[in-house]
Design an enzyme around this catalytic site. Sequence first.
Site, PDB file in Angstrom:
ATOM      1  CG  ASP A  35      -1.921   1.074   1.281  1.00  0.00           C
ATOM      2  OD1 ASP A  35      -1.839   1.973   0.429  1.00  0.00           O
ATOM      3  OD2 ASP A  35      -2.767   1.102   2.179  1.00  0.00           O
ATOM      4  CB  THR A  94       5.437   2.291   5.541  1.00  0.00           C
ATOM      5  OG1 THR A  94       4.835   3.397   4.865  1.00  0.00           O
ATOM      6  CG2 THR A  94       6.237   2.783   6.718  1.00  0.00           C
ATOM      7  CD1 TRP A 115      -5.916 -13.121   5.840  1.00  0.00           C
ATOM      8  CD2 TRP A 115      -5.707 -14.258   3.912  1.00  0.00           C
ATOM      9  NE1 TRP A 115      -5.085 -12.396   5.013  1.00  0.00           N
ATOM     10  CE2 TRP A 115      -4.939 -13.061   3.828  1.00  0.00           C
ATOM     11  CE3 TRP A 115      -5.724 -15.118   2.820  1.00  0.00           C
ATOM     12  CZ2 TRP A 115      -4.210 -12.726   2.686  1.00  0.00           C
ATOM     13  CZ3 TRP A 115      -4.989 -14.773   1.688  1.00  0.00           C
ATOM     14  CH2 TRP A 115      -4.247 -13.603   1.637  1.00  0.00           C
ATOM     15  CD  GLU A 116      -7.787  -8.931   5.873  1.00  0.00           C
ATOM     16  OE1 GLU A 116      -6.642  -8.470   5.984  1.00  0.00           O
ATOM     17  OE2 GLU A 116      -8.630  -8.458   5.080  1.00  0.00           O
TER      18      GLU A 116
END
Length: 218
Positions: free
Chosen positions: A118, A121, A191-192
């Site tokens: 995304d 970072t 999986w979430e």
Amino acid sequence: MVQRKYITYNQVHKLCQESAQKILNEFKPSLMIAIGGGGYVPARILRSFLKTKDSANIPIQAIGLSLYEKLSTGNSSSSGPEEKAGHTVTRTQWLDFSAVKNSDLVGRNILIVDEVDDTRTTLQYAVQELQKDVEMAAEKMGRKGEETRFFVFVLHNKNKDKKGVLPEDMMREGRYLAAETVGDEWCCYPWEATDIDEHDRLAAEAESKKSASKPNGN
Ligand code: 5GP
């Protein structure tokens, strides 16, 4: 409101399958490091596709990094799966070679696996810290001459300005692979999901809307 992209287990499986040949032929990893928790399932699926008849399974090590915080609206009925980026990466788990004999990072081709890139970072942190570990270990063992190469695989790369930076030589040499490039939307992974049937229904609904909007309907 953030757009959501629902991804099924089947799609995850196929994204890994489609990327495996390039990883096998060009990256030739001998170790995978999965960034938890999103990198675990892709790394495990990928391992099956990277197995050749003459080779052993590629070991998977896990690291836990956390940058995101659950978005809290104060109203649980309206809260979704989206999370917002925090400012610092927190290590929740790091490498453990204690139970593995003759195993370390030095001189290997190491594939770092995460589900989504995304802001970048997390990946920047992972690569930097692992590189530091390699340098320290090589120094200690007197193996500074050995080349250790890092590669990155993600299922999805969001096409947006990135805060994090990956090493210039990694990008130049094509040591970064995203199975799919997507817009700046929230990727909902299976999986979430707490209701997998509803998750799959939403994924199928989005697919059929997409094909209906194409001129020839497919
Ligand atoms: P980055 O450091 O690239 O901003 O974020 C990487 C981590 O943030 C991912 O490993 C993941 O845990 C979380 N993340 C960022 N975007 C998404 C998304 O669209 N969906 C999900 N499920 N997690 C995300």
